[in-house]
Design an enzyme around this catalytic site. Structure first.
Site, PDB file in Angstrom:
ATOM      1  N   GLN A 248       0.846  -1.191   0.000  1.00 49.65           N
ATOM      2  CA  GLN A 248       0.000   0.000   0.000  1.00 49.65           C
ATOM      3  C   GLN A 248       0.877   1.236   0.000  1.00 49.65           C
ATOM      4  O   GLN A 248       1.981   1.237   0.530  1.00 49.65           O
ATOM      5  CB  GLN A 248      -0.997   0.025   1.147  1.00 49.65           C
ATOM      6  CG  GLN A 248      -0.588  -0.635   2.439  1.00 49.65           C
ATOM      7  CD  GLN A 248      -1.632  -0.405   3.519  1.00 49.65           C
ATOM      8  OE1 GLN A 248      -2.091   0.708   3.718  1.00 49.65           O
ATOM      9  NE2 GLN A 248      -1.992  -1.473   4.226  1.00 49.65           N
TER      10      GLN A 248
ATOM     11  N   SER B  88       3.984  -0.575   3.793  1.00 48.54           N
ATOM     12  CA  SER B  88       4.326  -1.913   4.257  1.00 48.54           C
ATOM     13  C   SER B  88       4.427  -2.857   3.059  1.00 48.54           C
ATOM     14  O   SER B  88       3.697  -2.721   2.083  1.00 48.54           O
ATOM     15  CB  SER B  88       3.296  -2.414   5.268  1.00 48.54           C
ATOM     16  OG  SER B  88       2.029  -2.435   4.700  1.00 48.54           O
TER      17      SER B  88
ATOM     18  N   GLU C  78      -9.973  -2.425   5.795  1.00 50.71           N
ATOM     19  CA  GLU C  78      -8.830  -2.657   6.670  1.00 50.71           C
ATOM     20  C   GLU C  78      -9.265  -2.764   8.123  1.00 50.71           C
ATOM     21  O   GLU C  78      -8.776  -3.595   8.869  1.00 50.71           O
ATOM     22  CB  GLU C  78      -7.819  -1.515   6.508  1.00 50.71           C
ATOM     23  CG  GLU C  78      -6.549  -1.750   7.309  1.00 50.71           C
ATOM     24  CD  GLU C  78      -5.433  -0.798   6.917  1.00 50.71           C
ATOM     25  OE1 GLU C  78      -5.687   0.172   6.207  1.00 50.71           O
ATOM     26  OE2 GLU C  78      -4.289  -1.055   7.342  1.00 50.71           O
TER      27      GLU C  78
ATOM     28  N   GLU D  48      -7.188   7.017  18.450  1.00 47.81           N
ATOM     29  CA  GLU D  48      -7.781   8.315  18.787  1.00 47.81           C
ATOM     30  C   GLU D  48      -8.811   8.706  17.720  1.00 47.81           C
ATOM     31  O   GLU D  48      -9.904   9.166  18.039  1.00 47.81           O
ATOM     32  CB  GLU D  48      -6.695   9.403  18.871  1.00 47.81           C
ATOM     33  CG  GLU D  48      -5.874   9.363  20.152  1.00 47.81           C
ATOM     34  CD  GLU D  48      -4.897   8.208  20.204  1.00 47.81           C
ATOM     35  OE1 GLU D  48      -4.489   7.730  19.128  1.00 47.81           O
ATOM     36  OE2 GLU D  48      -4.567   7.746  21.319  1.00 47.81           O
TER      37      GLU D  48
END
Lengths: 357, 388, 357, 388
Positions: B127, B162, B245, B372
């Site tokens: 990605q 990654s 994801e 968060e």
């Protein structure tokens, strides 16, 4: 009753911070991790020159005759810098252990040998590793000259060539760990019996205390790094440190850290006592400092995001030091069990007014 | 019958089939880490082996190399996969993220071109989302794709990619409208990594291996056919991908159940010296892994009954990332002085990779949208609290 | 494998929610707390009229012959409303316990007495309290007609006049608790031996399961109240719910709650099994639901500030119900010890693919 | 000698003196709750008894009824006070909050008029900060004080006023400049509660007693002499008072050390049936209480050496409130089915008041400035993070 450090104590710590900023800079730590460093001896000598190994040695042995309360801020600085030298093991554990053994030795031959070893250790002329049953792996300086091997009721001083030590590499390249294969019985200077057992117990107390102080230092460093990153990194149009979630994470670390500090300092004043109160104080210090360092590490990497995973960013040196310290001189389970037994088992006197008893 | 938590005979048969195949094929010796070159090659080979058994991605249609399996069957497959201690999926960016995105937004040609090779393990995808100034704030991206005839010319700098160090392709969003800002003017592109104008530089991670890479696009050219969706639709498609994801498939419950099982074994070998309170942590890890499994079956059932997964994905993301951290943190405490030993240390606790697992778990609350941000999403979109 | 509830199941729960909104309104709860309520019988009859006591009774006893999976959402609604009636104890514990005992009774006299008691309990004509060693205090309906007293290997059905029960007032005025003084041996209908032990064990499982379901319901109610307050209350110029800290507190509650729910539902499908898996499932449900309710209560009062301390605000009814449920049918320590023994002791098969085994 | 953690002979003598006096004077039977009328009167009487021994507020100058003790001596006093299980201080708003404020901002006449009666337990004070629309956001207050000759006329509505149901006086801030907004135009007033134009209505708390009150000011008149500081200085003075509240004295470490000791006793009586992990919680409560004590001695030493307490007060507030919650939450878990029993239940665990303590601990993170606000303060003023 005075909980303030003296001007001298703070100045000595300041001098170490200044020196360590150079000896243990990000650049130098990276070289150590990459295996391209060759400044071990230079670092050792610089610390020796500042007299740091002699703080706890008696004046007669070339030492400063100071107390654990005087050394505690130095240990904190060693953690703050993730110092790649076992300063605390040499100056905070080996030296007082040798001093105690030399002072209590029964025969004069042993006393002389120990006194000589003490003087060498305090001056930095020797580099001593302290093996203790509480540590499955022993932290040693680069190229150690001597080993102090503690057991249930013996303490033995060996030359490095008398010891077979297997390296156990850890995530923290700034700490060289070894598993010690049983030393040969016929070698070395040996102290036995109750005096040896008491000295070994005291060595473990000091080891845990100074690991705790280092944890406080490294927690502070991790927090400083995270705060400074949070002020710089902009996302969604403002520094991430302006978001309440990040603020509150970092404030929580600061709370944990500020309340670990006095626990560690107070433990320094009684570390040499053999009573339940001293044991509780040291285990409390170990647990509180490790918890602060753990939260600081987790928060720092959370604040950094992916950046915190990068080898090129210094953060990981301090995280790894935090992990390493958590496993030294009695890991979590040792101290947790000890304090639970003392507090819940009734051995310790609880309640108001007992804090300094 | 509703709230029926038993498996059908067909489901039981599938489980038996997967179990037998895995027993026969999973390598006895663990592969090297897929963050390194040699390990990557081994994992790539394992994907081909999987594909040879038609296990590449069983939920996909048969025409793309799948088995047309439903989500419950997928969960059974995953359970057996982790039960067999089979290797990590080097292909996961493809099969879990880009695959579903292609099925939803791709043309017939794109699906035919890309999906079968993904399922077959022939092409490994990276990605390419983040940029140095655009991490959590993905709308801040600056990399551009400029149309020239039937090609796009790519310029810019992606990071934290990654798999990219050794992968074949990448997908990401690029700004096609230079005058646009934030979420507009972005376009989703599929880009071969091994071509002129693309430079990949591994980023060494804290464990020492290049788990991430930077990708520099220096006038790399890709045909218009490699554009997914329309120009300007990139943000919309990327958000769908990000939803996959965080959604059902990326973190299989079986992964955590296997880890909780290992943790309980670790407890048993340390129990006499351990803080008794760690028993509660071990039990909590098991409970949380089971809760995650149960919730995944529940979500799968809802999806199969025509439901959708929306903001629930954010609940999942928080839950599994915190569970993973708690589980590995407990292992670190149990290991004590052994916790920080490296894989090559003589006394390292074998076969567990606890330190690597712990380091990886620390990233859980960060990637795929920080926790968060997920909490904001839950508060605003699920609970209806006012925006800041 | 289908984790969805049916339309019928959801409709039944919806009907209870509607009824409970009236029976258990803030106004009525306040009257109960103030001691000015006299609607006990009216509430009981309204629940009976909806057939709620008969859900788990066999058809032959005037019941619906449904399963625990059908009752679980009703228990959740009872918690959501902080219902001041022990619906779950009567319909979810006493009725299936009587059904099991009646079905397995050796002599026909006992069978007939139990069958009669079952029919009366399922219709709501009787009001049954279930005493069990796991509960030091027994929750009873107002003016109970019967007691079912479980012991290690007996279960005894007694009329209320045969029992001496000492009131034990708790913070939750909507639950009447009693300590039971040992009942006289000569009274009542008694079932003994393995069948009684198994039935008593199953009753404890059901009690814990339905307490967990109620905890989920009350956690949801607490969260709803807190969210709605956070949207309304303005401080520093905006609703407090717009602050990230409040958002994240409430999001954390929602995460805990959403992952407790499926655990409770799954436990319902196996609550009657005697194996280790069922024990683990029920203790897991009890712990997860209690943890969600505890966090929801703490968060709700934190969001409310001083307002949450006021008797006039409904919040405290639900907090107190959460505290009461946490202590019923095996408090934290019972379930924590049980699950630690199962998971850490090796009795339970762990790993992927065991969830429904 | 620095970092000297031993007591001087004088300090030891003081400890012995306090201990002897408390042993002789602390009531054998616990007083009724000070939230109720009867208990309030009992506590008022206890303040007078304390004052008779000259123990009202030992850190105050002798002229105001104190002993001129320093902070270390004060901590010793507190340790012995809690060791003796002496009653709660009904007078705490006066001696801990208004007293220090008066010493800093009051005129000589005001100090002479108010302080000795405070120390003597003759006048009990309530605080009157919050209003219905101004809780955490204290700058939003609307109550007014209008100058008329040598008097102020007060109008408005204060709420959540602790002690006010039975107290004699209250202090609070009022808007003297009607055109002002937020922090400006506020003035600090000292107001007798028993006078025309002041109506007090108890607010029943969730435990059933009127621990709070509302105060309605309906043209109540107070002389200008009751104004503390200048007109418009109210916000500044109130913030100093709030600093005292969060600061060193409000929550004595001894209070938590005594509670941790009771918790350890509770553990011992439940250990065989308890979750073993609760032993860790009990130990944690003890550790946290000790850490709080140590940090308080440290702060006292710093103040005695000329230092000040600023944002550290926020660290304290968070620490003790979370410690109190954890400690009482652990007790609730240990008590299990007994946790929710009311004081009049036959089987309640005697002499502990755990449920009341738990309910009170839940308020800790809320009052004296919510912990959310304290975290903002720490982040912005101690760590230097940017403002939102």
């Amino acid at each position: 009753m005075d909980f303030n450090f003296s001007e001298e104590q703070r100045m000595m710590a300041g001098a170490l911070r200044e020196l360590a900023a150079d000896l243990s800079s990000g650049e130098r730590l990276r070289a150590i991790y990459d295996g391209t460093d060759s400044a071990d001896r230079q670092r050792w000598d610089a610390l020796a020159e500042l007299g740091l190994f002699s703080v706890l040695a008696p004046q007669g042995s070339g030492g400063m005759s100071l107390t654990d309360s005087d050394f505690i801020l130095l240990a904190e600085e060693a953690g703050h810098a993730a110092l790649p030298v076992p300063l605390c093991e040499q100056a905070g554990v080996a030296v007082p252990l040798l001093a105690e053994l030399a002072g209590g030795a029964a025969d004069s031959g042993t006393a002389a040998a120990l006194a000589e070893a003490l003087q060498a250790a305090a001056s930095g002329a020797s580099r001593v590793a302290v093996a203790h049953p509480i540590n499955p792996f022993t932290l040693a300086p680069a190229d150690p000259t001597h080993w102090l091997v503690c057991n249930a009721d013996t303490v033995r001083l060996l030359e490095a060539r008398e010891v077979k030590a297997v390296p156990e590499p850890t995530a923290d390249a700034g700490r060289l760990l070894y598993r010690l294969e049983a030393p040969l019985q016929q070698h070395g200077v040996t102290v036995r019996g109750a005096a040896a057992a008491a000295a070994a117990a005291r060595a473990a107390q000091r080891g845990a205390l100074y690991a705790a102080a280092q944890s406080v230092g490294v927690a502070q460093r991790l927090t400083d790094i995270a705060v400074s990153y949070a002020c710089e990194r902009v996302q969604f149009g403002k520094p991430i440190g302006a978001y309440q979630a990040i603020k509150h994470h970092l404030a929580n670390v600061q709370v944990k850290l500020e309340f670990a500090r006095p626990v560690v300092y107070a433990a320094a004043t009684r570390v040499a006592d053999p009573d339940a109160g001293a044991q509780a104080a040291v285990s409390h210090a170990a647990l509180a400092a490790a918890a602060a360092a753990d939260l600081a590490a987790r928060t720092a990497i959370q604040v950094h995001g992916a950046m915190g995973y990068s080898w090129e960013v210094d953060l990981h040196f301090y995280m790894k030091r935090a992990w390493a310290l958590a496993g030294s001189w009695g890991a979590h389970s040792f101290h947790a069990r000890r304090i639970q037994a003392l507090v819940c088992g009734g051995e310790l006197t609880l309640g108001p007014g007992q804090t300094f008893e | 019958m509703p709230l029926d938590l038993t498996f059908t005979p067909q489901q039981q048969a599938l489980r038996a089939e997967v179990r037998a195949w895995m027993t026969a094929h999973v390598p006895r010796t663990p592969l090297a880490t897929l963050e390194g070159e040699a390990g990557f090659a081994q994992h790539r080979q394992w994907e081909r082996t999987l594909a040879s058994g038609n296990w590449g991605m069983i939920t996909w249609p048969r025409e793309y190399g799948g088995r047309g399996a439903n989500l419950i069957e997928w969960l059974i497959f995953e359970e057996e996969y982790y039960r067999a201690n089979a290797p990590l999926r080097v292909n996961q960016n493809g099969i879990f993220l880009l695959g579903p995105t292609l099925m939803e937004f791709g043309t017939a040609q794109q699906k035919a071109r890309f999906l079968p090779r993904m399922a077959a393990g022939e092409e490994i995808w990276a990605q390419a989302w983040s940029e140095p100034q655009a991490g959590s704030d993905l709308a801040g991206i600056r990399a551009t794709a400029q149309r020239e005839g039937d090609q796009y010319v790519l310029r810019g700098h992606k990071i934290w990619s990654s798999r990219a160090a050794f992968a074949d392709w990448c997908f990401g969003i690029f700004r096609t409208d230079p005058a646009s800002g934030r979420h507009n003017g972005l376009t989703f592109m599929l880009v071969p990594l091994r071509q002129p104008g693309v430079r990949v530089r591994g980023i060494r991670q804290i464990h020492g291996e290049p788990g991430f890479a930077e990708i520099f696009f220096e006038e790399a050219r890709v045909p218009v056919a490699n554009r997914l969706g329309e120009e300007g639709q990139g943000w919309h498609i990327a958000m769908a991908t990000a939803g996959f994801e965080r959604g059902l498939m990326l973190r299989s419950p079986a992964r955590f159940q296997a880890a909780a099982q290992r943790l309980a074994h670790l407890w048993r070998s340390h129990a006499t010296q351990a803080d008794p309170a760690l028993a509660a942590q071990v039990a909590q890890a098991w409970m949380d892994a089971e809760a995650y499994a149960l919730n995944t079956y529940r979500t799968a059932s809802r999806l199969m009954a025509g439901g959708t997964i929306g903001v629930e994905a954010s609940l999942n993301k928080i839950f599994w990332s915190e569970l993973d951290l708690q589980l590995h943190g407990t292992a670190m405490r149990l290991l004590g002085a052994h916790a920080a030993l490296r894989a090559q240390a003589p006394d390292v606790v074998q076969d567990a990779g606890w330190l690597e697992g712990y380091i990886f778990s620390l990233a859980g609350p960060i990637y795929a949208g920080t926790n968060e941000i997920q909490r904001n999403v839950i508060a605003e979109r699920l609970l209806g609290l006012p925006r800041g």
